[in-house]
Design an enzyme around this catalytic site. Structure first.
Site, PDB file in Angstrom:
ATOM      1  N   ASN A   1      16.826  42.653  53.036  1.00 48.55           N
ATOM      2  CA  ASN A   1      16.833  41.465  53.904  1.00 48.55           C
ATOM      3  C   ASN A   1      16.620  41.796  55.380  1.00 48.55           C
ATOM      4  O   ASN A   1      15.934  41.068  56.088  1.00 48.55           O
ATOM      5  CB  ASN A   1      18.114  40.656  53.691  1.00 48.55           C
ATOM      6  CG  ASN A   1      19.355  41.431  54.038  1.00 48.55           C
ATOM      7  OD1 ASN A   1      19.395  42.646  53.875  1.00 48.55           O
ATOM      8  ND2 ASN A   1      20.358  40.756  54.527  1.00 48.55           N
TER       9      ASN A   1
ATOM     10  N   GLY B   1      24.326  46.110  49.823  1.00 44.24           N
ATOM     11  CA  GLY B   1      23.542  45.400  48.810  1.00 44.24           C
ATOM     12  C   GLY B   1      24.421  44.435  48.054  1.00 44.24           C
ATOM     13  O   GLY B   1      25.469  44.016  48.555  1.00 44.24           O
TER      14      GLY B   1
ATOM     15  N   GLU C   1      29.105  47.611  51.653  1.00 44.91           N
ATOM     16  CA  GLU C   1      28.911  46.329  52.355  1.00 44.91           C
ATOM     17  C   GLU C   1      28.191  45.429  51.373  1.00 44.91           C
ATOM     18  O   GLU C   1      27.013  45.644  51.089  1.00 44.91           O
ATOM     19  CB  GLU C   1      28.033  46.524  53.602  1.00 44.91           C
ATOM     20  CG  GLU C   1      28.478  47.608  54.558  1.00 44.91           C
ATOM     21  CD  GLU C   1      29.527  47.114  55.538  1.00 44.91           C
ATOM     22  OE1 GLU C   1      29.894  45.933  55.479  1.00 44.91           O
ATOM     23  OE2 GLU C   1      29.992  47.925  56.352  1.00 44.91           O
TER      24      GLU C   1
ATOM     25  N   GLU D   1      32.149  49.778  58.764  1.00 41.56           N
ATOM     26  CA  GLU D   1      31.236  50.601  59.545  1.00 41.56           C
ATOM     27  C   GLU D   1      31.219  50.020  60.959  1.00 41.56           C
ATOM     28  O   GLU D   1      32.032  49.160  61.279  1.00 41.56           O
ATOM     29  CB  GLU D   1      29.862  50.638  58.871  1.00 41.56           C
ATOM     30  CG  GLU D   1      29.961  51.341  57.509  1.00 41.56           C
ATOM     31  CD  GLU D   1      28.648  51.662  56.824  1.00 41.56           C
ATOM     32  OE1 GLU D   1      27.588  51.393  57.378  1.00 41.56           O
ATOM     33  OE2 GLU D   1      28.717  52.195  55.700  1.00 41.56           O
TER      34      GLU D   1
ATOM     35  N   THR E   1      26.935  42.688  45.174  1.00 37.06           N
ATOM     36  CA  THR E   1      28.257  43.057  44.676  1.00 37.06           C
ATOM     37  C   THR E   1      28.172  43.741  43.305  1.00 37.06           C
ATOM     38  O   THR E   1      28.891  44.706  43.037  1.00 37.06           O
ATOM     39  CB  THR E   1      29.155  41.800  44.650  1.00 37.06           C
ATOM     40  OG1 THR E   1      29.341  41.397  46.010  1.00 37.06           O
ATOM     41  CG2 THR E   1      30.513  42.074  44.028  1.00 37.06           C
ATOM     42  N   ALA E   2      27.268  43.280  42.436  1.00 36.73           N
ATOM     43  CA  ALA E   2      27.150  43.893  41.106  1.00 36.73           C
ATOM     44  C   ALA E   2      26.688  45.354  41.241  1.00 36.73           C
ATOM     45  O   ALA E   2      27.221  46.252  40.557  1.00 36.73           O
ATOM     46  CB  ALA E   2      26.163  43.108  40.243  1.00 36.73           C
ATOM     47  N   THR E   3      25.750  45.615  42.121  1.00 33.28           N
ATOM     48  CA  THR E   3      25.286  47.000  42.316  1.00 33.28           C
ATOM     49  C   THR E   3      26.413  47.843  42.911  1.00 33.28           C
ATOM     50  O   THR E   3      26.605  49.006  42.526  1.00 33.28           O
ATOM     51  CB  THR E   3      24.050  47.053  43.251  1.00 33.28           C
ATOM     52  OG1 THR E   3      23.149  46.023  42.877  1.00 33.28           O
ATOM     53  CG2 THR E   3      23.358  48.388  43.180  1.00 33.28           C
TER      54      THR E   3
ATOM     55  N   CYS F   1      23.474  38.530  55.068  1.00 30.96           N
ATOM     56  CA  CYS F   1      24.786  38.514  54.420  1.00 30.96           C
ATOM     57  C   CYS F   1      25.793  37.696  55.213  1.00 30.96           C
ATOM     58  O   CYS F   1      26.778  37.217  54.672  1.00 30.96           O
ATOM     59  CB  CYS F   1      25.281  39.942  54.230  1.00 30.96           C
ATOM     60  SG  CYS F   1      25.245  40.883  55.759  1.00 30.96           S
TER      61      CYS F   1
HETATM   62  P1  NDP Z   1      20.765  45.167  45.519  1.00 32.61           P
HETATM   63  O1  NDP Z   1      22.182  45.463  45.240  1.00 32.61           O
HETATM   64  O2  NDP Z   1      19.909  44.694  44.415  1.00 32.61           O
HETATM   65  O3  NDP Z   1      20.035  46.414  46.128  1.00 32.61           O
HETATM   66  C1  NDP Z   1      20.497  47.113  47.258  1.00 32.61           C
HETATM   67  C2  NDP Z   1      19.976  48.529  47.214  1.00 32.61           C
HETATM   68  O4  NDP Z   1      20.554  49.206  46.105  1.00 32.61           O
HETATM   69  C3  NDP Z   1      18.467  48.609  47.007  1.00 32.61           C
HETATM   70  O5  NDP Z   1      17.958  49.712  47.711  1.00 32.61           O
HETATM   71  C4  NDP Z   1      18.375  48.823  45.517  1.00 32.61           C
HETATM   72  O6  NDP Z   1      17.176  49.420  45.127  1.00 32.61           O
HETATM   73  C5  NDP Z   1      19.550  49.751  45.287  1.00 32.61           C
HETATM   74  N1  NDP Z   1      20.029  49.791  43.910  1.00 32.61           N
HETATM   75  C6  NDP Z   1      19.858  48.875  42.935  1.00 32.61           C
HETATM   76  N2  NDP Z   1      20.469  49.289  41.787  1.00 32.61           N
HETATM   77  C7  NDP Z   1      21.040  50.497  42.055  1.00 32.61           C
HETATM   78  C8  NDP Z   1      21.817  51.423  41.297  1.00 32.61           C
HETATM   79  N3  NDP Z   1      22.133  51.192  40.033  1.00 32.61           N
HETATM   80  N4  NDP Z   1      22.242  52.560  41.900  1.00 32.61           N
HETATM   81  C9  NDP Z   1      21.960  52.790  43.201  1.00 32.61           C
HETATM   82  N5  NDP Z   1      21.210  51.957  43.961  1.00 32.61           N
HETATM   83  C10 NDP Z   1      20.767  50.813  43.416  1.00 32.61           C
HETATM   84  O7  NDP Z   1      20.776  44.114  46.722  1.00 32.61           O
HETATM   85  P2  NDP Z   1      19.518  43.399  47.361  1.00 32.61           P
HETATM   86  O8  NDP Z   1      18.508  44.404  47.804  1.00 32.61           O
HETATM   87  O9  NDP Z   1      19.111  42.305  46.448  1.00 32.61           O
HETATM   88  O10 NDP Z   1      20.152  42.813  48.704  1.00 32.61           O
HETATM   89  C11 NDP Z   1      20.783  41.611  48.778  1.00 32.61           C
HETATM   90  C12 NDP Z   1      22.284  41.778  48.734  1.00 32.61           C
HETATM   91  O11 NDP Z   1      22.722  42.586  49.803  1.00 32.61           O
HETATM   92  C13 NDP Z   1      23.017  40.471  48.900  1.00 32.61           C
HETATM   93  O12 NDP Z   1      24.062  40.398  47.962  1.00 32.61           O
HETATM   94  C14 NDP Z   1      23.581  40.561  50.293  1.00 32.61           C
HETATM   95  O13 NDP Z   1      24.730  39.789  50.496  1.00 32.61           O
HETATM   96  C15 NDP Z   1      23.868  42.005  50.415  1.00 32.61           C
HETATM   97  N6  NDP Z   1      23.967  42.375  51.811  1.00 32.61           N
HETATM   98  C16 NDP Z   1      25.206  42.705  52.322  1.00 32.61           C
HETATM   99  C17 NDP Z   1      25.363  42.995  53.660  1.00 32.61           C
HETATM  100  C18 NDP Z   1      26.696  43.372  54.223  1.00 32.61           C
HETATM  101  O14 NDP Z   1      26.719  43.959  55.291  1.00 32.61           O
HETATM  102  N7  NDP Z   1      27.801  43.089  53.577  1.00 32.61           N
HETATM  103  C19 NDP Z   1      24.215  42.963  54.581  1.00 32.61           C
HETATM  104  C20 NDP Z   1      22.985  42.611  53.940  1.00 32.61           C
HETATM  105  C21 NDP Z   1      22.876  42.332  52.609  1.00 32.61           C
HETATM  106  P3  NDP Z   1      15.856  48.551  44.756  1.00 32.61           P
HETATM  107  O15 NDP Z   1      15.923  47.263  45.506  1.00 32.61           O
HETATM  108  O16 NDP Z   1      14.792  49.431  45.219  1.00 32.61           O
HETATM  109  O17 NDP Z   1      15.905  48.377  43.284  1.00 32.61           O
END
Ligand code: NDP
Length: 479
Positions: free
Chosen positions: A149, A225, A247, A459, A227-229, A281
């Site tokens: 994002n 990223g 985060e 952070e 929450t599930a990841t 987020c």
């Molecule tokens: P994801 O959790 O799908 O992905 C985040 C990162 O993790 C990507 O680089 C992704 O790779 C990687 N990833 C995916 N699966 C795995 C795994 N099993 N092991 C290790 N790494 C993995 O999130 P999104 O990219 O869809 O981002 C959106 C989310 O991020 C929203 O829920 C948002 O709220 C959150 N977010 C939170 C923030 C905060 O500061 N709290 C700030 C910004 C966003 P790839 O995409 O290449 O598959």
């Protein structure tokens, strides 16, 4: 753009030689290729980072700072190019990338490059008996994984403090938006950043992210990223006792009281709802309005939302660009459908938008929904798009209970002129960050992060430098 991995100071193809397509969200067209890396590439990057660690961690703070300030300077010099690449890769308005994303990426490097010059270790004096001092040492190879994002902004938000503290890094940007991470590797190359200190591996979460977080020689993980990841990464990391900063997602409430500065609140709430297509987020996706103001708020807010310009990211008049992918567009539209099935009324938006000349792009009209209870899925699950709901409340307690009624706890806004109430609500809302009478005012020195399902740890500022170092207490006996 043909993206390459950056390992040990070299641009390299993935070991399997495979690439996949990079799609521009504004048009839906393929415009580049991304390495489909795997564990072999991750292992090479970790090897390089391990090898570079003794040298990098032995540099003085001033030497590390000098290297990092060169990167900040080069980001500044290439700002327009980086902003254009970010906008193309993500679909966000070019003016947002130019004014916010890329300057902030520069600031992340500059802030931590200078923060380490001001860091002091602690002493705990026990008088004539003796004293303690606490060393803070870098830990080793850090994994940094970031979402799509705010691509370069969040990538550098973790990389910069990790490096400043003296660690070496293997970083993985989202496969959905890898372009500016690749340009950052060009910048490292241009400024002669020491080889192996920052390695960037491109590819999917399962193929690159998982081997990286699973690797026994990576003791620290900083992840932003979903929450599930985050839960999946925690499961992998826990038995190995890795240090984790997570985060994660949010479902942030805006608590709006009838005595607020209406015009400023309205203007800012428009921003907090739809900036970056609602894909921040910290966006406020649940708007809670005190009953006496409710009807006026809904009427005037919806009227303003209808005027928002959805369009071509590079057009300066555009306020809402494309969402990041076709899948994400489908997910958002699915939630709008669900909201209606749950009894919600779509006050405006609620559909995909076709932008002339960009018919293949992924656009969603800014959407406002009323008439839903707090317990429905629309109000409980993170949509992460240009969709907000509005609900009324009668008392401070009811407002707070609605605000706190989700599993998330990242951020909140409070709008009131009553100082006592502002402090009370700010203190009782369950989250890590509260803005009173504003939104997204950031000071990099402050702690950043969420509670509950929005994450673990903080952070920002010295919190990040503490996270990326291991304290060691030493007692000296004077007896
Ligand atoms: P994801 O959790 O799908 O992905 C985040 C990162 O993790 C990507 O680089 C992704 O790779 C990687 N990833 C995916 N699966 C795995 C795994 N099993 N092991 C290790 N790494 C993995 O999130 P999104 O990219 O869809 O981002 C959106 C989310 O991020 C929203 O829920 C948002 O709220 C959150 N977010 C939170 C923030 C905060 O500061 N709290 C700030 C910004 C966003 P790839 O995409 O290449 O598959």
């Amino acid at each position: 753009m043909r993206i390459q991995n950056y390992i040990n100071g070299q641009f390299v193809a993935p070991a399997n030689g495979r690439y996949f397509d990079n799609v521009a969200p504004a048009s839906g067209e393929v415009y580049g290729t991304i390495p489909e890396s795997g564990s072999e590439d991750v292992n090479r990057a970790i090897e390089a980072a391990k090898k570079a660690f003794p040298l990098w961690s032995a540099l003085t703070a001033t030497q590390r700072s000098t290297h990092m300030l060169r990167v900040a300077q080069r980001i500044e010099e290439r700002l327009d190019e980086l902003a254009a690449a970010e906008s193309k890769d993500n679909g966000k308005p070019l003016k947002l990338a130019t004014r916010v994303d890329i300057p902030r990426a520069r600031d992340n490097f500059a802030f931590y490059a200078t923060a380490i010059l001001h860091e002091a270790s602690e002493t705990h004096d026990m008088g004539a008996q003796g004293f303690n001092y606490t060393l803070r040492r870098p830990i080793g190879v850090v994994a940094c994984i970031s979402p799509w994002n705010l691509p370069l902004y969040l990538f550098t938000w973790k990389i910069a403090p990790a490096l400043a503290a003296g660690n070496t890094v293997v970083a993985k940007p989202s496969e959905v938006t890898p372009a500016t991470a690749y340009l950052l590797s060009q910048i490292l190359d241009e400024v002669g950043f020491p080889a192996g200190v920052l390695n960037i591996v491109h590819g999917t979460g399962p193929a690159v992210g998982e081997p990286l977080v699973s690797h026994p020689e990576v003791p620290v993980i900083s992840f932003t990223g979903g929450t599930a990841t985050g839960a999946r990464i925690s499961q992998i990391a826990a038995p190995m006792f890795k240090k984790l900063s997570l985060e994660l997602g949010g479902k942030n409430p805006n608590l709006i009281f009838a005595d607020c500065d209406f015009e400023k609140m309205l203007r800012t709430t428009l921003q907090s709802s739809f900036a970056n297509q609602g894909q921040i987020c910290l966006c406020g996706s649940r708007i809670l309005v005190e009953r006496p103001l409710y009807d006026r708020f809904v009427a005037e807010f919806v009227q303003r939302v209808k005027t928002l310009q959805v369009g071509r990211p590079e057009d300066p008049a555009t306020q809402v660009g494309a969402v990041v992918s076709k899948d994400h567009q489908a997910k958002i539209l699915h939630y709008i459908q669900l909201a209606q099935e749950e009894g919600g009324t779509v006050q405006c938006g609620g559909h995909a938008v076709q932008v002339e000349g960009l018919e293949g792009g992924f656009y969603v009209a800014p959407t406002v929904i009323t008439g839903l209870s707090m317990h429905c899925r629309t109000n409980q699950e993170e949509i992460f798009g240009p969709v907000v709901t509005i609900q009324a409340f009668d008392t401070v307690e009811e407002g707070l209970s609605l605000a706190n009624a989700t599993k998330y706890g990242l951020a909140a806004t409070v709008w009131t002129q009553n100082l006592r109430r502002a402090h009370h609500v700010a203190s009782e809302v369950h989250c890590g960050i509260v803005w009173v009478n504003n939104w997204l005012v950031r000071d990099l020195r402050t702690p950043f992060g969420g509670v509950k399902a929005s994450g673990i740890g903080r952070e920002g500022g010295f919190e990040a430098l503490r996270f990326f170092t291991e304290p060691k207490n030493i007692y000296i006996d004077l007896g």
